[in-house]
Motif scaffolding. Sequence first.
Motif, PDB file in Angstrom:
ATOM      1  N   HIS A 111      -2.426  -6.666  -7.676  1.00  0.00           N
ATOM      2  CA  HIS A 111      -1.509  -6.024  -6.555  1.00  0.00           C
ATOM      3  C   HIS A 111      -0.724  -7.148  -6.190  1.00  0.00           C
ATOM      4  CE1 HIS A 111       0.079  -4.635  -3.000  1.00  0.00           C
ATOM      5  NE2 HIS A 111      -0.573  -5.694  -2.284  1.00  0.00           N
ATOM      6  N   ASP A 113      -0.524  -0.655  -9.432  1.00  0.00           N
ATOM      7  CA  ASP A 113      -1.309  -1.124 -10.218  1.00  0.00           C
ATOM      8  C   ASP A 113      -1.549   0.106 -11.445  1.00  0.00           C
ATOM      9  OD1 ASP A 113      -3.519  -2.027 -11.797  1.00  0.00           O
ATOM     10  OD2 ASP A 113      -4.392  -3.078 -10.190  1.00  0.00           O
ATOM     11  N   LEU A 161      -6.869   2.214   1.815  1.00  0.00           N
ATOM     12  CA  LEU A 161      -6.747   2.102   0.341  1.00  0.00           C
ATOM     13  C   LEU A 161      -7.551   2.886  -0.492  1.00  0.00           C
ATOM     14  CD1 LEU A 161      -5.505   0.036  -1.745  1.00  0.00           C
ATOM     15  CD2 LEU A 161      -7.376  -1.537  -1.302  1.00  0.00           C
ATOM     16  N   ASP A 174       3.987  -6.520  -0.789  1.00  0.00           N
ATOM     17  CA  ASP A 174       3.414  -5.988   0.456  1.00  0.00           C
ATOM     18  C   ASP A 174       3.807  -4.493   0.320  1.00  0.00           C
ATOM     19  OD1 ASP A 174       6.209  -6.344   0.842  1.00  0.00           O
ATOM     20  OD2 ASP A 174       5.761  -7.060   3.018  1.00  0.00           O
ATOM     21  N   VAL A 202       3.329  -0.702  -0.921  1.00  0.00           N
ATOM     22  CA  VAL A 202       2.378   0.258  -1.597  1.00  0.00           C
ATOM     23  C   VAL A 202       3.115   1.648  -1.949  1.00  0.00           C
ATOM     24  CG1 VAL A 202       0.342  -0.879  -0.527  1.00  0.00           C
ATOM     25  CG2 VAL A 202       1.497   0.994   0.665  1.00  0.00           C
ATOM     26  N   SER A 258      -1.525   5.725  -9.171  1.00  0.00           N
ATOM     27  CA  SER A 258      -0.637   4.613  -9.609  1.00  0.00           C
ATOM     28  C   SER A 258       0.000   5.008 -10.752  1.00  0.00           C
ATOM     29  CB  SER A 258      -0.737   3.397  -9.164  1.00  0.00           C
ATOM     30  OG  SER A 258      -1.175   3.109  -7.963  1.00  0.00           O
ATOM     31  N   GLU A 267       2.381  -2.173   3.343  1.00  0.00           N
ATOM     32  CA  GLU A 267       1.216  -1.689   3.352  1.00  0.00           C
ATOM     33  C   GLU A 267       0.818  -1.583   4.986  1.00  0.00           C
ATOM     34  OE1 GLU A 267      -3.280  -3.342   1.834  1.00  0.00           O
ATOM     35  OE2 GLU A 267      -1.418  -4.640   1.718  1.00  0.00           O
ATOM     36  N   TYR A 272      -1.915   0.490  -4.515  1.00  0.00           N
ATOM     37  CA  TYR A 272      -1.144  -0.575  -5.231  1.00  0.00           C
ATOM     38  C   TYR A 272      -0.307  -0.171  -6.278  1.00  0.00           C
ATOM     39  CZ  TYR A 272      -3.711  -3.391  -1.927  1.00  0.00           C
ATOM     40  OH  TYR A 272      -4.552  -3.955  -0.471  1.00  0.00           O
ATOM     41  N   CYS A 279      -7.922   1.434  -6.394  1.00  0.00           N
ATOM     42  CA  CYS A 279      -7.318   0.002  -6.039  1.00  0.00           C
ATOM     43  C   CYS A 279      -8.333  -0.797  -5.311  1.00  0.00           C
ATOM     44  CB  CYS A 279      -6.007   0.382  -5.289  1.00  0.00           C
ATOM     45  SG  CYS A 279      -4.707   1.419  -5.872  1.00  0.00           S
ATOM     46  N   TYR A 286      -8.892  -4.620  -6.678  1.00  0.00           N
ATOM     47  CA  TYR A 286      -8.632  -5.643  -5.810  1.00  0.00           C
ATOM     48  C   TYR A 286      -9.724  -6.660  -5.544  1.00  0.00           C
ATOM     49  CZ  TYR A 286      -6.766  -8.268  -1.702  1.00  0.00           C
ATOM     50  OH  TYR A 286      -6.113  -9.376  -0.598  1.00  0.00           O
TER      51      TYR A 286
END
Length: 93
Positions: free
Chosen positions: A2, A20, A51, A5, A7, A26, A41, A18, A55, A59
């Motif tokens: 990630h 990702d 979240l 800031d 998302v 995603s 976020e 995120y 993700c 993270y």
Amino acid sequence: MHHGDEVFITKSGKYYHYFDDDCPTSSSILKGKKDAQKVKEEEAKEMGLTLCKHCAKEYEEDMKERQGCAGASVLFIGAAVASVEFFAYVIGL
């Protein structure tokens, strides 16, 4: 990993994601297969979104890797300092 800031949030989702490609949602968004909105976020959290589990797992793994790298760096620097001190002792400085 990630970065930033912002998302993704999907129209029907309860979760934010995120940027990702390890997250299936995603990945679909990044490939243009699924529509999503970009928000901060903090804004997503204020909307009551959480979240997504993919993700969150990524993270957590990224944070563990960072901590591991930091520990390895300290160990490496410590070994280098010890080597210099030993060399200075051997040559009589």
